[in-house]
Design an enzyme around this catalytic site. Structure first.
Site, PDB file in Angstrom:
ATOM      1  CG  ASP A 161      -0.372   0.241   2.526  1.00 56.40           C
ATOM      2  OD1 ASP A 161       0.867   0.413   2.607  1.00 56.40           O
ATOM      3  OD2 ASP A 161      -1.114   0.266   3.517  1.00 56.40           O
ATOM      4  CB  CYS A 196       0.809  -2.514   4.804  1.00 54.38           C
ATOM      5  SG  CYS A 196       0.615  -3.545   6.258  1.00 54.38           S
ATOM      6  CB  THR A 199       1.948  -2.402  11.127  1.00 55.64           C
ATOM      7  OG1 THR A 199       0.741  -2.894  10.522  1.00 55.64           O
ATOM      8  CG2 THR A 199       1.700  -1.028  11.725  1.00 55.64           C
ATOM      9  CG  HIS A 258       8.604 -25.522  12.509  1.00 54.43           C
ATOM     10  ND1 HIS A 258       8.783 -25.430  13.871  1.00 54.43           N
ATOM     11  CD2 HIS A 258       9.723 -26.143  12.032  1.00 54.43           C
ATOM     12  CE1 HIS A 258       9.941 -25.979  14.210  1.00 54.43           C
ATOM     13  NE2 HIS A 258      10.546 -26.401  13.116  1.00 54.43           N
ATOM     14  CG  HIS A 299       6.909 -29.107  11.444  1.00 53.50           C
ATOM     15  ND1 HIS A 299       6.682 -28.565  12.684  1.00 53.50           N
ATOM     16  CD2 HIS A 299       8.192 -29.543  11.442  1.00 53.50           C
ATOM     17  CE1 HIS A 299       7.790 -28.649  13.412  1.00 53.50           C
ATOM     18  NE2 HIS A 299       8.720 -29.247  12.679  1.00 53.50           N
TER      19      HIS A 299
HETATM   20  C1  RB5 Z   1      -1.857   2.854   6.479  1.00 55.71           C
HETATM   21  O1  RB5 Z   1      -1.894   4.051   7.169  1.00 55.71           O
HETATM   22  C2  RB5 Z   1      -1.707   1.678   7.421  1.00 55.71           C
HETATM   23  O2  RB5 Z   1      -2.868   1.530   8.171  1.00 55.71           O
HETATM   24  C3  RB5 Z   1      -1.376   0.428   6.662  1.00 55.71           C
HETATM   25  O3  RB5 Z   1      -0.244   0.624   5.909  1.00 55.71           O
HETATM   26  C4  RB5 Z   1      -1.089  -0.809   7.499  1.00 55.71           C
HETATM   27  O4  RB5 Z   1      -0.138  -0.545   8.469  1.00 55.71           O
HETATM   28  C5  RB5 Z   1      -2.269  -1.493   8.017  1.00 55.71           C
HETATM   29  O5  RB5 Z   1      -2.178  -2.511   8.677  1.00 55.71           O
END
Ligand code: RB5
Length: 145
Positions: free
Chosen positions: A8, A65, A67, A98, A133
């Site tokens: 993203d 993304c 996080t 695993h 596994h």
């Molecule tokens: C975008 O602001 C953020 O929410 C997205 O990149 C991601 O971290 C969502 O899990």
């Protein structure tokens, strides 16, 4: 090895760097990710990559993304997908050995590029061990039925 990557807007910069890195290794990489920094909904980018894996078009996916969490949650909603979010190489190795994960998710706001390279290299070079596994993976994959 056919790899699909996606991202993203929060992770375009890291995706671009990792795309270059993977291409320099002469790996077969397809980029389905968002371009630039315009706001992009991560679920649709996760879905496109995950569907391609389930369809047999790609062997592994790497999703970025902010996080890594949203991409991982969205990818795991696709039947047949095992996605893992990693911020260090140990989990990346064990998720292959695993759990037979096909998709690696990385948070661009969490993991720097050199660590991301280590995580990706570890994920792509580790192999599923099967045996007990496989029994366990099969147990939870039937949750989808
Ligand atoms: C975008 O602001 C953020 O929410 C997205 O990149 C991601 O971290 C969502 O899990």
């Amino acid at each position: 090895m056919r790899i699909v990557i996606s991202n993203d807007h929060a992770a375009t910069f890291l995706k671009d760097e990792m795309l270059t890195y993977l291409k320099e290794k002469n790996l077969n990489v397809t980029d389905l990710g968002s371009k630039g920094e315009k706001s992009a909904d991560y679920p649709e980018y996760a879905l496109a990559a995950a569907k391609g894996i389930v369809a047999g078009e790609y062997d592994f996916g790497i999703l970025f993304c902010g996080t890594g969490a949203g991409m991982c949650m969205a990818a795991n909603k696709v039947k047949g997908i095992r996605a893992v979010m990693c911020s260090e190489p140990y989990t990346a190795r064990l998720a292959r050995e695993h759990n037979n994960a096909q998709i690696l998710c990385i948070g661009a706001r969490v993991v720097g590029s050199e660590l991301a390279k280590m995580i990706i290299d570890t994920f792509l070079s580790s192999e599923f061990e099967g045996g007990r596994h496989a029994t366990r993976v099969n147990q939870f994959m039937t949750y989808e039925n």
